[in-house]
Motif scaffolding. Structure first.
Motif, PDB file in Angstrom:
ATOM      1  N   SER A  37       0.854  -1.210  -0.090  1.00  6.54           N
ATOM      2  CA  SER A  37       0.044   0.167  -0.058  1.00  6.54           C
ATOM      3  C   SER A  37       0.877   1.256   0.112  1.00  6.54           C
ATOM      4  O   SER A  37       1.891   1.221   0.712  1.00  6.54           O
ATOM      5  CB  SER A  37      -0.973   0.294   1.061  1.00  6.54           C
ATOM      6  N   SER A  38       0.517   2.318  -0.932  1.00  6.05           N
ATOM      7  CA  SER A  38       1.362   3.473  -0.793  1.00  6.05           C
ATOM      8  C   SER A  38       0.207   4.624  -0.609  1.00  6.05           C
ATOM      9  O   SER A  38      -0.831   4.515  -0.931  1.00  6.05           O
ATOM     10  CB  SER A  38       1.849   3.667  -2.038  1.00  6.05           C
ATOM     11  N   LEU A  39       0.869   5.675   0.339  1.00  2.17           N
ATOM     12  CA  LEU A  39       0.047   6.849   0.629  1.00  2.17           C
ATOM     13  C   LEU A  39       0.177   7.707  -0.456  1.00  2.17           C
ATOM     14  O   LEU A  39      -0.691   8.652  -0.287  1.00  2.17           O
ATOM     15  CB  LEU A  39       0.665   7.382   1.911  1.00  2.17           C
ATOM     16  N   ARG A  40       1.032   7.820  -1.281  1.00  2.00           N
ATOM     17  CA  ARG A  40       1.065   8.704  -2.394  1.00  2.00           C
ATOM     18  C   ARG A  40       0.724   7.973  -3.776  1.00  2.00           C
ATOM     19  O   ARG A  40       1.064   6.986  -4.215  1.00  2.00           O
ATOM     20  CB  ARG A  40       2.520   8.879  -2.542  1.00  2.00           C
ATOM     21  N   GLY A  41      -0.055   8.443  -4.604  1.00  2.00           N
ATOM     22  CA  GLY A  41      -0.707   7.941  -5.855  1.00  2.00           C
ATOM     23  C   GLY A  41       0.414   8.302  -6.883  1.00  2.00           C
ATOM     24  O   GLY A  41       1.521   8.830  -6.745  1.00  2.00           O
ATOM     25  N   ALA A  42      -0.123   7.883  -8.215  1.00  2.00           N
ATOM     26  CA  ALA A  42       0.771   7.974  -9.484  1.00  2.00           C
ATOM     27  C   ALA A  42       1.200   9.533  -9.611  1.00  2.00           C
ATOM     28  O   ALA A  42       0.006  10.520  -9.415  1.00  2.00           O
ATOM     29  CB  ALA A  42       0.146   7.620 -10.524  1.00  2.00           C
ATOM     30  N   THR A  43       2.305   9.779  -9.923  1.00  2.00           N
ATOM     31  CA  THR A  43       2.741  11.256 -10.104  1.00  2.00           C
ATOM     32  C   THR A  43       3.338  11.637 -11.800  1.00  2.00           C
ATOM     33  O   THR A  43       3.870  10.458 -12.020  1.00  2.00           O
ATOM     34  CB  THR A  43       3.413  11.908  -9.226  1.00  2.00           C
ATOM     35  N   LEU A  44       2.918  12.503 -12.211  1.00  3.54           N
ATOM     36  CA  LEU A  44       3.568  12.899 -13.510  1.00  3.54           C
ATOM     37  C   LEU A  44       4.967  13.423 -13.418  1.00  3.54           C
ATOM     38  O   LEU A  44       5.333  13.893 -12.155  1.00  3.54           O
ATOM     39  CB  LEU A  44       2.644  14.026 -14.150  1.00  3.54           C
ATOM     40  N   PRO A  45       5.900  13.124 -14.116  1.00  2.00           N
ATOM     41  CA  PRO A  45       7.566  13.432 -14.070  1.00  2.00           C
ATOM     42  C   PRO A  45       7.449  14.991 -14.029  1.00  2.00           C
ATOM     43  O   PRO A  45       6.681  16.000 -14.254  1.00  2.00           O
ATOM     44  CB  PRO A  45       8.052  13.077 -15.369  1.00  2.00           C
ATOM     45  N   LYS A  46       8.514  15.650 -13.611  1.00  2.00           N
ATOM     46  CA  LYS A  46       9.029  16.833 -13.467  1.00  2.00           C
ATOM     47  C   LYS A  46       8.677  17.533 -14.880  1.00  2.00           C
ATOM     48  O   LYS A  46       8.509  18.902 -14.831  1.00  2.00           O
ATOM     49  CB  LYS A  46      10.283  17.081 -12.758  1.00  2.00           C
ATOM     50  N   TRP A  47       9.216  17.023 -15.785  1.00  2.00           N
ATOM     51  CA  TRP A  47       9.240  17.634 -17.062  1.00  2.00           C
ATOM     52  C   TRP A  47       7.753  17.662 -17.908  1.00  2.00           C
ATOM     53  O   TRP A  47       7.707  18.051 -19.016  1.00  2.00           O
ATOM     54  CB  TRP A  47      10.193  16.849 -18.255  1.00  2.00           C
ATOM     55  N   PHE A  48       6.916  17.226 -17.366  1.00  2.00           N
ATOM     56  CA  PHE A  48       5.553  17.083 -17.762  1.00  2.00           C
ATOM     57  C   PHE A  48       4.945  18.458 -18.248  1.00  2.00           C
ATOM     58  O   PHE A  48       4.563  18.641 -19.470  1.00  2.00           O
ATOM     59  CB  PHE A  48       4.616  16.531 -16.684  1.00  2.00           C
ATOM     60  N   ALA A  49       5.087  19.532 -17.335  1.00  2.00           N
ATOM     61  CA  ALA A  49       4.763  20.921 -17.657  1.00  2.00           C
ATOM     62  C   ALA A  49       5.447  21.345 -18.982  1.00  2.00           C
ATOM     63  O   ALA A  49       4.805  22.090 -20.150  1.00  2.00           O
ATOM     64  CB  ALA A  49       4.808  21.841 -16.500  1.00  2.00           C
ATOM     65  N   TRP A  50       6.792  21.222 -18.974  1.00  2.00           N
ATOM     66  CA  TRP A  50       7.553  21.561 -20.242  1.00  2.00           C
ATOM     67  C   TRP A  50       7.000  20.843 -21.478  1.00  2.00           C
ATOM     68  O   TRP A  50       6.790  21.469 -22.606  1.00  2.00           O
ATOM     69  CB  TRP A  50       8.861  21.486 -20.099  1.00  2.00           C
ATOM     70  N   ALA A  51       6.583  19.487 -21.653  1.00  2.00           N
ATOM     71  CA  ALA A  51       6.195  18.863 -22.421  1.00  2.00           C
ATOM     72  C   ALA A  51       4.927  19.212 -23.063  1.00  2.00           C
ATOM     73  O   ALA A  51       4.760  19.583 -24.061  1.00  2.00           O
ATOM     74  CB  ALA A  51       6.222  17.420 -22.110  1.00  2.00           C
ATOM     75  N   VAL A  52       3.973  19.698 -22.102  1.00  2.00           N
ATOM     76  CA  VAL A  52       2.597  20.071 -22.437  1.00  2.00           C
ATOM     77  C   VAL A  52       2.656  21.455 -23.188  1.00  2.00           C
ATOM     78  O   VAL A  52       1.996  22.006 -24.099  1.00  2.00           O
ATOM     79  CB  VAL A  52       1.675  20.304 -21.095  1.00  2.00           C
ATOM     80  N   ALA A  53       3.655  22.458 -22.370  1.00  2.00           N
ATOM     81  CA  ALA A  53       3.782  23.598 -23.299  1.00  2.00           C
ATOM     82  C   ALA A  53       4.348  23.469 -24.518  1.00  2.00           C
ATOM     83  O   ALA A  53       3.812  24.131 -25.541  1.00  2.00           O
ATOM     84  CB  ALA A  53       4.924  24.399 -22.254  1.00  2.00           C
ATOM     85  N   ALA A  54       5.433  22.820 -24.790  1.00  2.00           N
ATOM     86  CA  ALA A  54       5.853  22.466 -26.157  1.00  2.00           C
ATOM     87  C   ALA A  54       4.780  22.103 -27.194  1.00  2.00           C
ATOM     88  O   ALA A  54       4.620  22.569 -28.177  1.00  2.00           O
ATOM     89  CB  ALA A  54       7.168  21.679 -26.068  1.00  2.00           C
ATOM     90  N   GLY A  55       4.017  21.171 -26.667  1.00  2.00           N
ATOM     91  CA  GLY A  55       2.811  20.432 -27.581  1.00  2.00           C
ATOM     92  C   GLY A  55       1.831  21.670 -27.849  1.00  2.00           C
ATOM     93  O   GLY A  55       1.325  21.547 -28.830  1.00  2.00           O
ATOM     94  N   SER A  56       1.540  22.497 -26.931  1.00  2.00           N
ATOM     95  CA  SER A  56       0.547  23.521 -26.938  1.00  2.00           C
ATOM     96  C   SER A  56       1.166  24.556 -27.745  1.00  2.00           C
ATOM     97  O   SER A  56       0.239  25.161 -28.721  1.00  2.00           O
ATOM     98  CB  SER A  56       0.273  24.209 -25.410  1.00  2.00           C
ATOM     99  N   VAL A  57       2.275  24.899 -27.913  1.00  2.00           N
ATOM    100  CA  VAL A  57       2.986  25.857 -28.875  1.00  2.00           C
ATOM    101  C   VAL A  57       2.840  25.369 -30.102  1.00  2.00           C
ATOM    102  O   VAL A  57       2.307  26.073 -31.419  1.00  2.00           O
ATOM    103  CB  VAL A  57       4.301  26.338 -28.251  1.00  2.00           C
ATOM    104  N   ALA A  58       3.153  24.036 -30.407  1.00  2.00           N
ATOM    105  CA  ALA A  58       3.018  23.353 -31.696  1.00  2.00           C
ATOM    106  C   ALA A  58       1.893  23.335 -32.319  1.00  2.00           C
ATOM    107  O   ALA A  58       1.482  23.685 -33.389  1.00  2.00           O
ATOM    108  CB  ALA A  58       3.877  21.959 -31.490  1.00  2.00           C
ATOM    109  N   ALA A  59       0.803  22.772 -31.346  1.00  2.00           N
ATOM    110  CA  ALA A  59      -0.552  22.672 -31.597  1.00  2.00           C
ATOM    111  C   ALA A  59      -1.241  24.221 -32.022  1.00  2.00           C
ATOM    112  O   ALA A  59      -1.827  24.400 -32.928  1.00  2.00           O
ATOM    113  CB  ALA A  59      -1.643  22.046 -30.698  1.00  2.00           C
TER     114      ALA A  59
END
Length: 353
Positions: free
Chosen positions: A11-33
């Motif tokens: 059992s874990s008290l902490r759920g799944a987390t996204l990596p630290k570079w997630f925000a940068w990846a979404v920002a790059a994808g948003s700019v391209a889109a």
């Protein structure tokens, strides 16, 4: 007797987390889109695709985070994304303005430009400089500071240390009203009294009086807040030793808050340096050097910039001088803000562990 073997589940008290570079990846994808949507829709404005990218960044951050991390964490990421978008919306226009001013202003900004006046040079001809405008701005702002700082600081001391009853409330009310006075109103007031009624004529000092009207409420408010931050224990300790109240203010309260007071004064100076309306009404303009702020028209940087554009006649030389003067004015205000920050850090109370 057989014992059943049970394998405990982790059992874990902490759920799944996204990596630290997630925000940068979404920002790059948003700019391209955003660029792709803008190109497909035939949009030619950079503002349009940037707004599309910002909206995709916020929506994408929430959707992916809600899928992986849950809705609670997704709401937190959405708030963070909106803060970053708001930050960029504020910084990008400012950075664009500074970059455009620097790019156009450096064409003629040199030692000659800073040390010569327009003199006999016509607005449509190349050459000339802003020495007379720099001198006028320094003298007008300096006189306004000499008028405003004593009045503003003493008013703030009265409101914090002595102000009680209706008089203090009235002073506070009028300071608040003065904070929102347009610069043109301050100029018209001095124009009606100093020039029309007393027949004193245009001068740098007349402009300084209008600038001081704009500067006083800023000094009062900033000084008042700094004085309120001084702990009452310091005042009480001084008074308990038999020190008079006026001496307590002079030797204890003011030295403790001097860093913040100086910072407020610097910011007030930066606020009035670029004002044009009072200068237009009260100082007028001249292309020659006038070192006497109490007599005759005097140049200033805001008026110099305006006149170079207004009287350019389509001349590229006049436009270049206007941009160079604007760059000089921005540099002057930036230096004042840096000095204010340096003084605030230098005079800040030392804290230990």
């Amino acid at each position: 007797m057989s014992h059943a073997t049970l394998s405990p589940q982790r059992s874990s008290l902490r759920g799944a987390t996204l990596p630290k570079w997630f925000a940068w990846a979404v920002a790059a994808g948003s700019v391209a889109a955003g660029l792709g949507i803008s190109a497909a829709a035939g949009l030619n404005s950079d503002i349009q695709w940037a707004l599309i990218a910002a909206a995709l960044f916020v929506v994408g951050s929430y959707a992916i985070s809600a899928k992986v991390e849950g809705r609670r964490q997704a709401k937190d990421r959405t708030a963070t994304s909106m803060v970053w978008v708001a930050f960029l919306l504020a910084v990008v226009p400012l950075a664009s303005l500074v970059w455009e001013t620097v790019k156009r202003g450096v064409k003629v900004l040199d030692g000659y430009f800073l040390t010569h006046s327009m003199g006999v040079v016509a607005d449509t001809e190349p050459g000339g400089g802003i020495y007379h405008a720099i001198l006028g701005t320094l003298e007008q702002v300096g006189l306004a500071t000499l008028i405003s700082v004593p009045v503003g600081v003493l008013t703030a001391i009265y409101l914090v240390e002595y102000g009680r009853g209706r008089l203090a409330k009235a002073v506070t009310f009028f300071v608040d009203v003065m904070t929102g006075i347009p610069s043109i109103v301050a100029g018209l007031f001095v124009l009606s009294v100093w020039i029309l009624m007393l027949d004193m004529g245009p001068s740098g000092f007349a402009g300084s009086m209008a600038l001081s009207i704009l500067m006083i409420p800023v000094v009062v408010r900033s000084t008042e807040e700094m004085l309120k931050l001084v702990p009452n224990e310091l005042r009480e300790a001084s008074l308990a030793l038999g020190v008079p109240k006026w001496r307590t203010i002079l030797k204890v309260v003011l030295p403790t808050s001097i860093g913040g007071i100086i910072t407020g004064v610097m910011l007030a100076i930066a606020r009035i340096t670029g004002e044009t309306a009072p200068v237009l009404l009260l100082v007028w303009v001249t292309n020659f050097i006038n070192t006497n702020p109490f007599q005759d028209p005097q140049a200033s940087l805001p008026m110099y910039i305006y006149l170079q554009y207004a009287n350019s006649g389509g001349s590229g030389a006049a436009y270049d001088r206007a941009w160079a003067a604007a760059l000089t004015l921005i540099a002057f205000i930036m230096i004042l803000n840096l000095v204010a920050r340096g003084i605030a850090r230098w005079k800040a109370p030392k804290t230990g562990r």
